[in-house]
Motif scaffolding. Structure first.
Motif, PDB file in Angstrom:
ATOM      1  N   UNK A 260       0.822  -1.093  -0.002  1.00  0.00           N
ATOM      2  CA  UNK A 260      -0.100  -0.227   0.170  1.00  0.00           C
ATOM      3  C   UNK A 260       0.908   1.359  -0.099  1.00  0.00           C
ATOM      4  N   UNK A 261       0.539   2.189  -0.953  1.00  0.00           N
ATOM      5  CA  UNK A 261       1.454   3.679  -0.594  1.00  0.00           C
ATOM      6  C   UNK A 261       0.406   4.356  -0.053  1.00  0.00           C
ATOM      7  N   UNK A 262       0.645   5.032   1.019  1.00  0.00           N
ATOM      8  CA  UNK A 262      -0.132   5.986   1.965  1.00  0.00           C
ATOM      9  C   UNK A 262       0.849   7.310   1.397  1.00  0.00           C
ATOM     10  N   UNK A 263      -0.148   8.426   1.316  1.00  0.00           N
ATOM     11  CA  UNK A 263       0.417   9.870   1.110  1.00  0.00           C
ATOM     12  C   UNK A 263       1.156  10.465   2.285  1.00  0.00           C
ATOM     13  N   UNK A 264       0.945  10.124   3.499  1.00  0.00           N
ATOM     14  CA  UNK A 264       1.518  10.671   4.597  1.00  0.00           C
ATOM     15  C   UNK A 264       1.735   9.629   5.500  1.00  0.00           C
ATOM     16  N   UNK A 265       2.656  10.121   6.798  1.00  0.00           N
ATOM     17  CA  UNK A 265       3.010   9.091   7.798  1.00  0.00           C
ATOM     18  C   UNK A 265       1.955   8.643   8.623  1.00  0.00           C
ATOM     19  N   UNK A 266       1.102   9.352   8.957  1.00  0.00           N
ATOM     20  CA  UNK A 266       0.026   9.082   9.955  1.00  0.00           C
ATOM     21  C   UNK A 266      -1.104   8.720   9.099  1.00  0.00           C
ATOM     22  N   UNK A 267      -1.201   8.479   7.918  1.00  0.00           N
ATOM     23  CA  UNK A 267      -2.072   7.876   7.007  1.00  0.00           C
ATOM     24  C   UNK A 267      -2.113   6.438   7.057  1.00  0.00           C
ATOM     25  N   UNK A 268      -0.966   6.023   6.867  1.00  0.00           N
ATOM     26  CA  UNK A 268      -0.912   4.467   6.833  1.00  0.00           C
ATOM     27  C   UNK A 268      -0.275   3.790   7.876  1.00  0.00           C
ATOM     28  N   UNK A 269       0.696   4.515   8.679  1.00  0.00           N
ATOM     29  CA  UNK A 269       1.290   3.558   9.747  1.00  0.00           C
ATOM     30  C   UNK A 269       0.794   3.452  10.935  1.00  0.00           C
ATOM     31  N   UNK A 270      -0.457   4.230  11.402  1.00  0.00           N
ATOM     32  CA  UNK A 270      -1.067   3.536  12.684  1.00  0.00           C
ATOM     33  C   UNK A 270      -2.109   2.433  12.290  1.00  0.00           C
ATOM     34  N   UNK A 271      -2.351   2.225  11.373  1.00  0.00           N
ATOM     35  CA  UNK A 271      -3.088   0.784  11.132  1.00  0.00           C
ATOM     36  C   UNK A 271      -1.997  -0.090  11.045  1.00  0.00           C
ATOM     37  N   UNK A 272      -1.030  -0.234  10.447  1.00  0.00           N
ATOM     38  CA  UNK A 272       0.063  -1.087  10.227  1.00  0.00           C
ATOM     39  C   UNK A 272       0.892  -1.487  11.829  1.00  0.00           C
ATOM     40  N   UNK A 273       0.997  -0.361  12.465  1.00  0.00           N
ATOM     41  CA  UNK A 273       1.725  -0.554  14.125  1.00  0.00           C
ATOM     42  C   UNK A 273       0.647  -0.962  14.948  1.00  0.00           C
ATOM     43  N   UNK A 274      -0.799  -0.854  14.789  1.00  0.00           N
ATOM     44  CA  UNK A 274      -1.816  -1.562  15.390  1.00  0.00           C
ATOM     45  C   UNK A 274      -1.865  -3.102  15.034  1.00  0.00           C
ATOM     46  N   UNK A 275      -1.463  -3.437  14.028  1.00  0.00           N
ATOM     47  CA  UNK A 275      -1.519  -4.890  13.439  1.00  0.00           C
ATOM     48  C   UNK A 275      -0.207  -5.475  14.012  1.00  0.00           C
ATOM     49  N   UNK A 276       0.769  -4.792  14.160  1.00  0.00           N
ATOM     50  CA  UNK A 276       2.095  -5.486  14.201  1.00  0.00           C
ATOM     51  C   UNK A 276       3.053  -4.940  15.254  1.00  0.00           C
ATOM     52  N   UNK A 277       2.676  -3.918  16.195  1.00  0.00           N
ATOM     53  CA  UNK A 277       3.789  -3.275  16.807  1.00  0.00           C
ATOM     54  C   UNK A 277       4.247  -4.275  17.857  1.00  0.00           C
ATOM     55  N   UNK A 278       5.837  -4.347  17.577  1.00  0.00           N
ATOM     56  CA  UNK A 278       6.636  -4.898  18.316  1.00  0.00           C
ATOM     57  C   UNK A 278       7.281  -6.065  17.577  1.00  0.00           C
ATOM     58  N   UNK A 279       6.620  -6.210  16.171  1.00  0.00           N
ATOM     59  CA  UNK A 279       7.081  -6.913  15.293  1.00  0.00           C
ATOM     60  C   UNK A 279       7.041  -6.767  13.862  1.00  0.00           C
ATOM     61  N   UNK A 280       6.930  -5.314  13.749  1.00  0.00           N
ATOM     62  CA  UNK A 280       7.104  -4.629  12.525  1.00  0.00           C
ATOM     63  C   UNK A 280       8.409  -4.402  12.084  1.00  0.00           C
ATOM     64  N   UNK A 281       8.713  -4.008  10.903  1.00  0.00           N
ATOM     65  CA  UNK A 281      10.019  -3.749  10.286  1.00  0.00           C
ATOM     66  C   UNK A 281       9.941  -2.624   9.330  1.00  0.00           C
ATOM     67  N   UNK A 282      10.981  -1.626   9.517  1.00  0.00           N
ATOM     68  CA  UNK A 282      11.178  -0.446   8.742  1.00  0.00           C
ATOM     69  C   UNK A 282      12.217  -0.695   7.478  1.00  0.00           C
ATOM     70  N   UNK A 283      11.809  -0.467   6.540  1.00  0.00           N
ATOM     71  CA  UNK A 283      12.675  -0.976   5.253  1.00  0.00           C
ATOM     72  C   UNK A 283      12.899   0.424   4.527  1.00  0.00           C
ATOM     73  N   UNK A 284      14.189   0.654   4.124  1.00  0.00           N
ATOM     74  CA  UNK A 284      14.414   1.702   3.476  1.00  0.00           C
ATOM     75  C   UNK A 284      14.613   1.258   1.895  1.00  0.00           C
ATOM     76  N   UNK A 285      13.614   1.650   0.845  1.00  0.00           N
ATOM     77  CA  UNK A 285      13.694   1.317  -0.308  1.00  0.00           C
ATOM     78  C   UNK A 285      14.465   2.378  -1.108  1.00  0.00           C
TER      79      UNK A 285
END
Length: 330
Positions: A260-285
């Motif tokens: 998914x491409x979100x337009x800004x930081x707090x549009x997409x990351x709250x959803x992902x972190x709710x689902x995976x906090x403590x197990x998520x990974x940040x990747x620099x493409x």
């Protein structure tokens, strides 16, 4: 999975949980060759504080296999001043940057297959008089990458960002046609090359509520986003139309995409972190090297307590190893 060469793990802010997490790595049975970049004395002192029995070994580039549980390979980098867990000291800020630069140097030379970064404290670095926005921006500048993309993975999702650390009022002006096109091309390229997805499916969020409601709630979709998506789709890149963000992150939608491409930081990351906090990974493409990171901060209040969770760091290591494997096979 075995890698040749090794993955470099930067231990991050020395007063935070980064050293704790690196020491916890030694409790795992080694499947991947790792070296932790840190002050060896700091690790010894933190291990004693945590009650962990860890044998530290000087980094050996000729090491042929992962170390067994209870052992950790360390590339010693000296601190400027001694560290107390939980207490920031801007005097050690340059130490944090030396860790990053050494890992980056090794990745660019081929000594390391990739780098995995423990959390840093941006405020402490800036308090030392060093202008610093974050890992992503720093690595982009150091590698002269024209454009990089922050992507987080976890909870069965990959979420990339068109813009990252900007005030919300600056976001619409930052989303230009060239930016959006470059971001989507980078996502497409790296999903193929480093994630082994031959035909990525990318869902794109609109900027405005209801994706602009046909122009009644904003024209960014009509004037900027849709023309870029049409252009890329004509080239065979599988991108969606702009979708309302409030209904994009549903199981049915996510089952049909690879990112998914979100337009800004707090549009997409709250959803992902709710689902995976403590197990998520940040990747620099978009970098010429592989870089992954944890999805959390320095957690100063947990440093030295034994309550830090190593899960995100383990996931980041596994992802970097997988990316390196796909890239080597490409």
């Amino acid at each position: 999975m075995q890698l040749d060469p090794v993955l470099a793990i930067t231990s991050g802010e020395p007063a935070g949980i980064g050293p704790d997490l690196c020491l916890q790595l030694a409790q795992q049975h080694g499947l991947i060759k790792l070296v932790v970049l840190a002050d060896k004395t700091l690790l010894q002192e933190r291990a004693a504080q945590l009650g962990l029995d860890v044998e530290l070994h000087g980094y050996n580039a000729q090491q042929t296999s992962p170390l067994p549980a209870g052992h950790l390979s360390v590339l010693h980098t000296p601190l400027a001043q001694p560290v107390q867990a939980g207490k920031l000291n801007p005097a050690n800020s340059r130490y944090v940057l030396v860790l990053l630069n050494r890992a980056l140097q090794g990745c660019r030379s081929g000594e390391f297959a990739g780098m995995v970064t423990a959390p840093i404290h941006k405020g402490a670095i800036n308090d030392a008089g060093i202008s610093f926005t974050g890992h992503t921006e720093f690595l982009a500048e150091q590698t002269h990458a024209k454009q990089v993309v922050m992507m987080l993975a976890g909870g069965g999702m990959r979420v990339a960002l068109a813009t990252t650390h900007l005030p919300l009022r600056a976001v619409p002006d930052a989303i230009t046609s060239p930016l959006l096109e470059n971001v989507l091309r980078i996502i497409q390229h790296d999903l193929v090359r480093r994630f082994g997805i031959p035909h990525p499916r990318i869902l794109v969020a609109g900027l405005n509520p209801h994706a602009g409601e046909g122009g009644y709630l904003g024209r960014e979709e009509i004037d900027v986003i849709i023309p870029v998506l049409n252009k890329l789709r004509a080239e065979g890149i599988n991108v969606s139309v702009p979708l309302p963000a409030d209904t994009l992150f549903t199981p049915q939608r996510l089952a049909q995409c690879d990112c998914v491409l979100a337009m800004y930081h707090d549009q997409g990351l709250p959803v992902l972190k709710h689902a995976s906090f403590g197990r998520g990974v940040n990747v620099t493409l978009g970098l010429p090297i592989i870089r992954t990171s944890v999805d959390h901060g320095t957690a100063l209040e947990l440093a030295g307590t034994g309550r830090a969770d190593v899960g995100s760091l383990l996931e980041a290591i596994q992802m970097a190893a997988g990316m390196a494997s796909y890239e080597q096979a490409a």
